[in-house]
Design a protein around this motif. Sequence first.
Motif, mmCIF file in Angstrom:
data_model
loop_
_atom_site.group_PDB
_atom_site.id
_atom_site.type_symbol
_atom_site.label_atom_id
_atom_site.label_comp_id
_atom_site.label_asym_id
_atom_site.label_seq_id
_atom_site.Cartn_x
_atom_site.Cartn_y
_atom_site.Cartn_z
ATOM 1 N N VAL A 1 -1.714 -5.920 56.856
ATOM 2 C CA VAL A 1 -0.978 -6.764 57.800
ATOM 3 C C VAL A 1 -0.660 -5.992 59.074
ATOM 4 N N ASP A 2 -0.264 -4.718 58.951
ATOM 5 C CA ASP A 2 0.077 -3.955 60.148
ATOM 6 C C ASP A 2 -1.114 -3.769 61.065
ATOM 7 N N ARG A 3 -2.309 -3.691 60.487
ATOM 8 C CA ARG A 3 -3.520 -3.576 61.313
ATOM 9 C C ARG A 3 -3.818 -4.892 62.012
ATOM 10 N N LEU A 4 -3.601 -6.007 61.329
ATOM 11 C CA LEU A 4 -3.866 -7.304 61.935
ATOM 12 C C LEU A 4 -2.893 -7.607 63.066
ATOM 13 N N LEU A 5 -1.652 -7.144 62.949
ATOM 14 C CA LEU A 5 -0.650 -7.448 63.968
ATOM 15 C C LEU A 5 -0.898 -6.726 65.281
ATOM 16 N N THR A 6 -1.792 -5.725 65.279
ATOM 17 C CA THR A 6 -2.118 -5.049 66.534
ATOM 18 C C THR A 6 -3.227 -5.756 67.300
ATOM 19 N N ALA A 7 -3.825 -6.810 66.730
ATOM 20 C CA ALA A 7 -4.812 -7.599 67.466
ATOM 21 C C ALA A 7 -4.111 -8.344 68.603
ATOM 22 N N PRO A 8 -4.828 -8.703 69.679
ATOM 23 C CA PRO A 8 -4.162 -9.249 70.870
ATOM 24 C C PRO A 8 -3.281 -10.456 70.617
ATOM 25 N N ASP A 9 -3.805 -11.484 69.938
ATOM 26 C CA ASP A 9 -3.020 -12.711 69.756
ATOM 27 C C ASP A 9 -1.777 -12.493 68.896
ATOM 28 N N PRO A 10 -1.881 -11.883 67.695
ATOM 29 C CA PRO A 10 -0.645 -11.619 66.936
ATOM 30 C C PRO A 10 0.307 -10.673 67.643
ATOM 31 N N CYS A 11 -0.237 -9.692 68.368
ATOM 32 C CA CYS A 11 0.625 -8.752 69.087
ATOM 33 C C CYS A 11 1.445 -9.470 70.152
ATOM 34 N N ARG A 12 0.798 -10.349 70.908
ATOM 35 C CA ARG A 12 1.538 -11.106 71.923
ATOM 36 C C ARG A 12 2.642 -11.942 71.282
ATOM 37 N N ALA A 13 2.341 -12.556 70.155
ATOM 38 C CA ALA A 13 3.349 -13.380 69.483
ATOM 39 C C ALA A 13 4.522 -12.533 68.997
ATOM 40 N N VAL A 14 4.242 -11.361 68.446
ATOM 41 C CA VAL A 14 5.316 -10.505 67.922
ATOM 42 C C VAL A 14 6.184 -9.980 69.055
ATOM 43 N N VAL A 15 5.555 -9.531 70.155
ATOM 44 C CA VAL A 15 6.329 -8.990 71.278
ATOM 45 C C VAL A 15 7.236 -10.058 71.870
ATOM 46 N N ARG A 16 6.703 -11.242 72.101
ATOM 47 C CA ARG A 16 7.503 -12.318 72.676
ATOM 48 C C ARG A 16 8.603 -12.750 71.710
ATOM 49 N N THR A 17 8.296 -12.825 70.424
ATOM 50 C CA THR A 17 9.298 -13.206 69.439
ATOM 51 C C THR A 17 10.423 -12.180 69.377
ATOM 52 N N ILE B 1 12.674 -12.647 72.456
ATOM 53 C CA ILE B 1 13.439 -13.896 72.413
ATOM 54 C C ILE B 1 14.504 -13.850 71.316
ATOM 55 N N ALA B 2 14.204 -13.173 70.201
ATOM 56 C CA ALA B 2 15.134 -13.149 69.069
ATOM 57 C C ALA B 2 16.230 -12.096 69.209
ATOM 58 N N TRP B 3 16.171 -11.257 70.224
ATOM 59 C CA TRP B 3 17.170 -10.202 70.371
ATOM 60 C C TRP B 3 18.607 -10.742 70.427
ATOM 61 N N PRO B 4 18.903 -11.834 71.133
ATOM 62 C CA PRO B 4 20.289 -12.337 71.127
ATOM 63 C C PRO B 4 20.793 -12.713 69.741
ATOM 64 N N ALA B 5 19.893 -13.060 68.815
ATOM 65 C CA ALA B 5 20.342 -13.419 67.468
ATOM 66 C C ALA B 5 20.938 -12.231 66.727
ATOM 67 N N LEU B 6 20.609 -11.011 67.140
ATOM 68 C CA LEU B 6 21.154 -9.820 66.494
ATOM 69 C C LEU B 6 22.505 -9.409 67.058
ATOM 70 N N GLN B 7 22.934 -10.056 68.116
ATOM 71 C CA GLN B 7 24.195 -9.688 68.742
ATOM 72 C C GLN B 7 25.364 -10.369 68.036
ATOM 73 N N PRO B 8 26.535 -9.746 68.075
ATOM 74 C CA PRO B 8 27.704 -10.342 67.396
ATOM 75 C C PRO B 8 28.122 -11.647 68.057
ATOM 76 N N SER B 9 28.652 -12.530 67.252
ATOM 77 C CA SER B 9 29.115 -13.817 67.745
ATOM 78 C C SER B 9 30.623 -13.788 67.944
ATOM 79 N N GLY B 10 31.126 -14.736 68.671
ATOM 80 C CA GLY B 10 32.554 -14.799 68.953
ATOM 81 C C GLY B 10 32.802 -14.999 70.436
ATOM 82 N N ARG B 11 34.037 -15.238 70.788
ATOM 83 C CA ARG B 11 34.370 -15.532 72.178
ATOM 84 C C ARG B 11 34.816 -14.300 72.951
#
Length: 302
Positions: free
Chosen positions: A70-86, A89-99
């Motif tokens: 799987v790690d070898r396949l993820l370095t192909a252009p199309d999966p790599c682009r999807a992983v980098v963009r994901t 985009i998902a970085w805010p989900a790791l941040q703490p919630s609250g006001r």
Amino acid sequence: MRYVLTAVRQREILDEELPLLTALHREGPTSGNRPREIPRAQSFLEPDLDAPGALKKGFDALGEVAAERVDRLLTAPDPCRAVVRTGLIAWPALQPSGRFAARLPRAVLSALKPLLCLLPVVALFAPVPALVAAALMWTGVAFSTGHWSSLPGHVPLCLFAMAALAALIRSRVPGRPLRVVLLLVLLPALPVVGLWLPRAHLPGPPGADGWERTLLVGALFALAAAALLFTGSERWGPALGSALFAGALAGLVQFQRGPLGGWWGALILYVVLLWVTVILPRLHPKPESGATQRRSAKARIV
């Protein structure tokens, strides 16, 4: 009768899927989502598995695909682009919630996103472009500061290059013993060669006046930004325009000045990485062509 119908249906599935799988496997994971020449069975008019050796070739391709890592396949252009963009985009989900109590941690994590999110994701899933970008940014910081080893700017780049080198060895070098040896030898050597030796024994990069240094720093960071952007986008025009803007930002910070301090070089590095982090999720993928849409629609109908 049930077994006969099951066997017939399985053969129909093989007639449609194995030729496509064989064509995709022949071109490799870097060829994209579809082969350039659609096999005859993809027309859904008649199968082509009756040719001598075609069925065995299809099953061999199926076995080799099942054995890919799987790690070898993820370095192909199309999966790599999807992983980098994901990842971006998902970085805010790791941040703490609250006001109120979470505002400061969210602000800190948002400010550190270029260093803690962009660089690790690109290093892990696109190690070759990551090493190219690291070398370009290293040279850019060196010409900006007048030193081949400036700790505020070059330490993050050294860590970035180490992660990319480890990912490259992990995905490309066959054999676990050889990978372990290379990791144990090359990873500790990179900080010594990149940080300590230049600082102790090498003079700074060649001198240049204000405009020459500004153009050189801008060009190096523009090329580095292009290497980073193309890991997450396949749109050449907008990516090149964004890379040129990143180079302009670097040149604006340098603007007609001689060698700057190490923290100025780190500021140039951060500004370029921040721009790449902001603009990369907004470089939307190319829309499907008319031929691809017709093939997809035909496959859904069948």
